[in-house]
Design a protein around this motif. Structure first.
Motif, PDB file in Angstrom:
ATOM      1  N   THR A 132      42.050 -12.282   7.857  1.00 29.11           N
ATOM      2  CA  THR A 132      42.402 -11.251   8.836  1.00 29.11           C
ATOM      3  C   THR A 132      41.203 -10.953   9.725  1.00 29.11           C
ATOM      4  OG1 THR A 132      44.076 -10.255   7.412  1.00 29.11           O
ATOM      5  CG2 THR A 132      43.144  -8.851   9.127  1.00 29.11           C
ATOM      6  N   ARG A 133      40.029 -10.764   9.125  1.00 28.23           N
ATOM      7  CA  ARG A 133      38.811 -10.495   9.902  1.00 28.23           C
ATOM      8  C   ARG A 133      38.498 -11.658  10.848  1.00 28.23           C
ATOM      9  NH1 ARG A 133      37.228  -8.144   5.026  1.00 28.23           N
ATOM     10  NH2 ARG A 133      36.151 -10.008   4.324  1.00 28.23           N
ATOM     11  N   GLU A 134      38.629 -12.887  10.349  1.00 24.88           N
ATOM     12  CA  GLU A 134      38.347 -14.063  11.183  1.00 24.88           C
ATOM     13  C   GLU A 134      39.299 -14.157  12.367  1.00 24.88           C
ATOM     14  OE1 GLU A 134      38.657 -17.423   8.580  1.00 24.88           O
ATOM     15  OE2 GLU A 134      36.860 -16.882   7.446  1.00 24.88           O
ATOM     16  N   LEU A 135      40.592 -13.991  12.102  1.00 29.97           N
ATOM     17  CA  LEU A 135      41.593 -14.089  13.176  1.00 29.97           C
ATOM     18  C   LEU A 135      41.439 -12.971  14.205  1.00 29.97           C
ATOM     19  CD1 LEU A 135      44.746 -15.203  11.177  1.00 29.97           C
ATOM     20  CD2 LEU A 135      43.497 -16.523  12.890  1.00 29.97           C
ATOM     21  N   LEU A 136      41.172 -11.756  13.725  1.00 32.68           N
ATOM     22  CA  LEU A 136      40.980 -10.640  14.649  1.00 32.68           C
ATOM     23  C   LEU A 136      39.758 -10.869  15.531  1.00 32.68           C
ATOM     24  CD1 LEU A 136      41.780  -7.316  12.778  1.00 32.68           C
ATOM     25  CD2 LEU A 136      42.803  -8.168  14.869  1.00 32.68           C
ATOM     26  N   ALA A 137      38.650 -11.284  14.932  1.00 30.40           N
ATOM     27  CA  ALA A 137      37.435 -11.517  15.709  1.00 30.40           C
ATOM     28  C   ALA A 137      37.675 -12.601  16.755  1.00 30.40           C
ATOM     29  CB  ALA A 137      36.278 -11.893  14.790  1.00 30.40           C
ATOM     30  N   SER A 138      38.383 -13.646  16.382  1.00 27.73           N
ATOM     31  CA  SER A 138      38.685 -14.730  17.313  1.00 27.73           C
ATOM     32  C   SER A 138      39.566 -14.238  18.463  1.00 27.73           C
ATOM     33  CB  SER A 138      39.372 -15.871  16.568  1.00 27.73           C
ATOM     34  OG  SER A 138      39.752 -16.876  17.447  1.00 27.73           O
ATOM     35  N   ALA A 139      40.599 -13.476  18.141  1.00 24.70           N
ATOM     36  CA  ALA A 139      41.507 -12.952  19.167  1.00 24.70           C
ATOM     37  C   ALA A 139      40.785 -11.977  20.092  1.00 24.70           C
ATOM     38  CB  ALA A 139      42.709 -12.283  18.517  1.00 24.70           C
ATOM     39  N   VAL A 140      39.950 -11.110  19.523  1.00 27.66           N
ATOM     40  CA  VAL A 140      39.191 -10.151  20.328  1.00 27.66           C
ATOM     41  C   VAL A 140      38.264 -10.904  21.282  1.00 27.66           C
ATOM     42  CG1 VAL A 140      37.380  -8.373  20.240  1.00 27.66           C
ATOM     43  CG2 VAL A 140      39.355  -8.236  18.705  1.00 27.66           C
ATOM     44  N   LEU A 141      37.555 -11.887  20.766  1.00 25.61           N
ATOM     45  CA  LEU A 141      36.627 -12.660  21.596  1.00 25.61           C
ATOM     46  C   LEU A 141      37.365 -13.339  22.753  1.00 25.61           C
ATOM     47  CD1 LEU A 141      33.804 -13.776  22.123  1.00 25.61           C
ATOM     48  CD2 LEU A 141      34.352 -15.657  20.554  1.00 25.61           C
ATOM     49  N   LYS A 142      38.481 -13.980  22.473  1.00 25.61           N
ATOM     50  CA  LYS A 142      39.237 -14.667  23.535  1.00 25.61           C
ATOM     51  C   LYS A 142      39.707 -13.691  24.609  1.00 25.61           C
ATOM     52  CE  LYS A 142      40.730 -18.590  20.819  1.00 25.61           C
ATOM     53  NZ  LYS A 142      41.812 -19.245  20.118  1.00 25.61           N
ATOM     54  N   ARG A 143      40.192 -12.540  24.179  1.00 25.73           N
ATOM     55  CA  ARG A 143      40.672 -11.553  25.161  1.00 25.73           C
ATOM     56  C   ARG A 143      39.520 -10.994  25.992  1.00 25.73           C
ATOM     57  NH1 ARG A 143      45.714  -8.013  23.203  1.00 25.73           N
ATOM     58  NH2 ARG A 143      47.019  -9.743  22.548  1.00 25.73           N
ATOM     59  N   LEU A 144      38.411 -10.694  25.332  1.00 33.53           N
ATOM     60  CA  LEU A 144      37.277 -10.157  26.071  1.00 33.53           C
ATOM     61  C   LEU A 144      36.711 -11.188  27.046  1.00 33.53           C
ATOM     62  CD1 LEU A 144      35.453  -8.166  23.256  1.00 33.53           C
ATOM     63  CD2 LEU A 144      36.730  -7.215  25.194  1.00 33.53           C
ATOM     64  N   GLN A 145      36.673 -12.451  26.642  1.00 33.54           N
ATOM     65  CA  GLN A 145      36.188 -13.517  27.526  1.00 33.54           C
ATOM     66  C   GLN A 145      37.050 -13.644  28.774  1.00 33.54           C
ATOM     67  OE1 GLN A 145      36.149 -16.774  24.708  1.00 33.54           O
ATOM     68  NE2 GLN A 145      33.924 -16.669  24.487  1.00 33.54           N
ATOM     69  N   SER A 146      38.345 -13.398  28.629  1.00 32.13           N
ATOM     70  CA  SER A 146      39.239 -13.471  29.790  1.00 32.13           C
ATOM     71  C   SER A 146      39.436 -12.098  30.448  1.00 32.13           C
ATOM     72  CB  SER A 146      40.578 -14.088  29.393  1.00 32.13           C
ATOM     73  OG  SER A 146      41.214 -13.304  28.417  1.00 32.13           O
ATOM     74  N   GLU A 147      38.555 -11.154  30.100  1.00 33.14           N
ATOM     75  CA  GLU A 147      38.537  -9.808  30.685  1.00 33.14           C
ATOM     76  C   GLU A 147      39.853  -9.056  30.513  1.00 33.14           C
ATOM     77  OE1 GLU A 147      36.865  -9.839  34.618  1.00 33.14           O
ATOM     78  OE2 GLU A 147      35.103 -10.950  33.946  1.00 33.14           O
ATOM     79  N   GLN A 148      40.484  -9.269  29.369  1.00 26.32           N
ATOM     80  CA  GLN A 148      41.703  -8.529  29.035  1.00 26.32           C
ATOM     81  C   GLN A 148      41.338  -7.287  28.220  1.00 26.32           C
ATOM     82  OE1 GLN A 148      44.052 -11.407  26.927  1.00 26.32           O
ATOM     83  NE2 GLN A 148      45.000 -12.173  28.805  1.00 26.32           N
ATOM     84  N   ASN A 149      42.241  -6.328  28.203  1.00 26.29           N
ATOM     85  CA  ASN A 149      42.055  -5.111  27.418  1.00 26.29           C
ATOM     86  C   ASN A 149      42.244  -5.416  25.938  1.00 26.29           C
ATOM     87  OD1 ASN A 149      42.107  -3.834  29.977  1.00 26.29           O
ATOM     88  ND2 ASN A 149      44.324  -3.736  29.861  1.00 26.29           N
TER      89      ASN A 149
END
Length: 170
Positions: free
Chosen positions: A63-80
């Motif tokens: 869960t921690r790994e998937l969340l961190a990955s999803a957060v990183l991808k969204r932040l990289q694409s300047e999403q909320n």
């Protein structure tokens, strides 16, 4: 102390972490208040998706790994990104704040206050410490640019959290 508002506005591409005791139900609050429904990444949802697919003893780590990955991808694409977290684990918050900081994305935290009698005894010391740090203005040391405490009437009066640029001064 600011007067409650029916809307909270954050910059587009921000990381917003909503923390609170189990009784304050951060995920439910995010579901109700955040206008951009796709921005919310709730750990409970990720755990539910992994149930039955991953060994029980690996669910928290995955869960921690998937969340961190999803957060990183969204932040990289300047999403909320909105992360509703139950509990007050500073290391968990730091993981996500560092991702946003490295990408120079805005970082915000909201503390949801639950009635004292509903807070579990094992949560109370961590809640008190988090509240003390927030009131003392110390959450900037964790990397947050804004910190807000919502409870009581203000919690009910808040209708929407939006991610929009500030209004123009025309």
């Amino acid at each position: 102390v600011l007067a409650p508002s029916d809307r909270l506005r954050y910059s587009p591409g921000s990381l917003l972490i909503i923390v609170g005791a189990e009784a304050s139900e951060p995920a439910r609050f995010a579901e109700r208040a955040v206008e951009d429904r796709g921005a919310t990444l709730a750990p409970s949802r990720v755990r539910a998706l992994l149930a039955g697919r991953v060994a029980e003893n690996e669910i928290e780590e995955r869960t921690r790994e998937l969340l961190a990955s999803a957060v990183l991808k969204r932040l990289q694409s300047e999403q909320n990104v909105v992360l509703p977290l139950e509990g007050f684990d500073a290391q968990e918050r730091e993981r996500y704040v560092r991702l946003a900081h490295d990408l120079r994305r805005p970082r915000h935290v909201i503390l949801l206050e639950a009635p004292r009698e509903k807070v579990l005894d094992d949560e109370r010391p961590a809640l008190d410490e988090f509240r003390r740090a927030l009131d003392a203005g110390e959450l900037g040391r964790e990397g947050f640019q804004t910190a807000l405490r919502l409870g009581g009437r203000a919690l009910a009066e808040l209708k929407r959290i939006v991610f929009q640029p500030p209004p123009r001064d025309d």
